[in-house]
Design an enzyme around this catalytic site. Structure first.
Site, PDB file in Angstrom:
ATOM      1  N   ARG A 253       0.823  -1.211   0.000  1.00 49.31           N
ATOM      2  CA  ARG A 253       0.000   0.000   0.000  1.00 49.31           C
ATOM      3  C   ARG A 253       0.863   1.270   0.000  1.00 49.31           C
ATOM      4  O   ARG A 253       1.795   1.397   0.782  1.00 49.31           O
ATOM      5  CB  ARG A 253      -0.883  -0.034   1.245  1.00 49.31           C
ATOM      6  CG  ARG A 253      -1.826   1.115   1.362  1.00 49.31           C
ATOM      7  CD  ARG A 253      -3.006   0.766   2.228  1.00 49.31           C
ATOM      8  NE  ARG A 253      -2.704   0.627   3.633  1.00 49.31           N
ATOM      9  CZ  ARG A 253      -3.633   0.379   4.564  1.00 49.31           C
ATOM     10  NH1 ARG A 253      -4.881   0.207   4.206  1.00 49.31           N
ATOM     11  NH2 ARG A 253      -3.297   0.282   5.817  1.00 49.31           N
TER      12      ARG A 253
ATOM     13  N   ARG B  67       2.433   4.362   4.734  1.00 45.78           N
ATOM     14  CA  ARG B  67       1.950   4.746   6.057  1.00 45.78           C
ATOM     15  C   ARG B  67       2.941   4.265   7.110  1.00 45.78           C
ATOM     16  O   ARG B  67       3.546   3.216   6.954  1.00 45.78           O
ATOM     17  CB  ARG B  67       0.598   4.056   6.301  1.00 45.78           C
ATOM     18  CG  ARG B  67      -0.542   4.997   6.441  1.00 45.78           C
ATOM     19  CD  ARG B  67      -1.863   4.279   6.403  1.00 45.78           C
ATOM     20  NE  ARG B  67      -2.093   3.446   7.582  1.00 45.78           N
ATOM     21  CZ  ARG B  67      -3.272   2.905   7.874  1.00 45.78           C
ATOM     22  NH1 ARG B  67      -4.298   3.111   7.076  1.00 45.78           N
ATOM     23  NH2 ARG B  67      -3.435   2.157   8.940  1.00 45.78           N
TER      24      ARG B  67
HETATM   25  P1  AMP Z   1      -6.860   2.013  10.568  1.00 41.76           P
HETATM   26  O1  AMP Z   1      -6.626   3.197   9.714  1.00 41.76           O
HETATM   27  O2  AMP Z   1      -8.337   1.736  10.800  1.00 41.76           O
HETATM   28  O3  AMP Z   1      -6.122   0.795  10.095  1.00 41.76           O
HETATM   29  O4  AMP Z   1      -6.280   2.367  12.029  1.00 41.76           O
HETATM   30  C1  AMP Z   1      -4.911   2.663  12.223  1.00 41.76           C
HETATM   31  C2  AMP Z   1      -4.546   2.506  13.682  1.00 41.76           C
HETATM   32  O5  AMP Z   1      -5.310   3.428  14.466  1.00 41.76           O
HETATM   33  C3  AMP Z   1      -4.838   1.146  14.300  1.00 41.76           C
HETATM   34  O6  AMP Z   1      -3.808   0.206  14.058  1.00 41.76           O
HETATM   35  C4  AMP Z   1      -4.946   1.513  15.778  1.00 41.76           C
HETATM   36  O7  AMP Z   1      -3.665   1.747  16.344  1.00 41.76           O
HETATM   37  C5  AMP Z   1      -5.667   2.846  15.708  1.00 41.76           C
HETATM   38  N1  AMP Z   1      -7.136   2.662  15.723  1.00 41.76           N
HETATM   39  C6  AMP Z   1      -8.016   2.940  14.712  1.00 41.76           C
HETATM   40  N2  AMP Z   1      -9.269   2.654  15.060  1.00 41.76           N
HETATM   41  C7  AMP Z   1      -9.208   2.177  16.320  1.00 41.76           C
HETATM   42  C8  AMP Z   1     -10.164   1.680  17.246  1.00 41.76           C
HETATM   43  N3  AMP Z   1     -11.473   1.605  16.918  1.00 41.76           N
HETATM   44  N4  AMP Z   1      -9.723   1.271  18.462  1.00 41.76           N
HETATM   45  C9  AMP Z   1      -8.421   1.344  18.811  1.00 41.76           C
HETATM   46  N5  AMP Z   1      -7.453   1.771  17.994  1.00 41.76           N
HETATM   47  C10 AMP Z   1      -7.840   2.194  16.752  1.00 41.76           C
END
Ligand code: AMP
Length: 215
Positions: A127, A160
């Protein structure tokens, strides 16, 4: 429309939620995006979240649930929402029930984006985002001309911070341990709909719409 997109990191929740958002006019609400904004702005919350996110661990339930509650208060969420990346733990699912209950609302469906581990790894390790156009690309799956177009525009293919191998392995393990139990949780409530989420983006979108009973 009030739905939750459930699935492992790299299952395409964000991509599909954005397509649905532009078509249906209900906002995609991504806790990952909200947290990345806080990190970029250097807020107190961002400082707490940064190290946790880079390690591929979960930010605390209290923080993300408070963020969601606040976000639901914004005008654009009045007509519905597509939750992307929330809830991620059983405690968050209970928090969500509580917030929706207070608002007198219910979920219409929870979509499980079903993708094999091999494909997830390629999606996550490959990605990239074009620094110039902001386009989301993948070094394994994007057409070569789209990758070249970014470079031709003077852009760089950015990764990222949490898309490195170690953090990816941890994020997948965290998903299995903490988030996968939500599959049975929502199945038991009669809300779960599974979408085969490998293949072309538009084909997956068509399957998603049909799972939601949309034309
Ligand atoms: P994502 O973009 O959804 O893959 O989220 C990136 C990172 O943000 C995750 O690996 C977590 O560290 C944090 N994160 C996002 N959403 C949540 C959630 N609902 N609960 C806890 N950590 C979150």
């Amino acid at each position: 429309m009030r739905i939750v997109m459930l699935g492992a990191p790299g299952s395409g929740k964000g991509t599909q939620a954005k397509l649905l958002e532009s078509d249906r006019g209900v906002p995609q609400i991504s806790t990952g995006d909200l947290l990345r904004t806080a990190v970029a702005e250097g807020t107190e919350l961002g400082l707490i979240a940064r190290a946790v996110m880079e390690a591929g661990e979960l930010v605390s339930d209290a923080i993300v649930s408070a963020m969601i509650k606040e976000r639901f208060g914004a005008a654009d969420a009045a007509g519905g929402f597509i939750l992307d990346g929330y809830p991620r733990t059983l405690a968050q699912a209970e928090d969500l029930n509580g917030v929706l209950g207070e608002l007198g609302l219910e979920l219409d469906a929870v979509i499980l984006m079903d993708v094999s581990t091999g494909v997830l790894m390629k999606r996550l390790t490959g990605r990239r985002t074009c620094s110039k156009t902001g386009k989301l690309l993948n070094i394994y799956f994007s057409p070569p001309e789209e990758l070249a177009a970014c470079r031709d525009a003077g852009g760089e293919l950015l990764r990222r911070d949490d898309d490195n191998e170690e953090a990816i392995a941890n994020r997948l393990a965290v998903y299995e341990r903490q988030t996968a139990p939500l599959i049975d949780y929502y199945r038991g409530r009669g809300l779960l709909k599974t979408v085969a989420a490998e293949g072309a983006v538009d084909e997956i979108q068509a399957r998603l719409r049909s799972a939601l009973g949309l034309a």
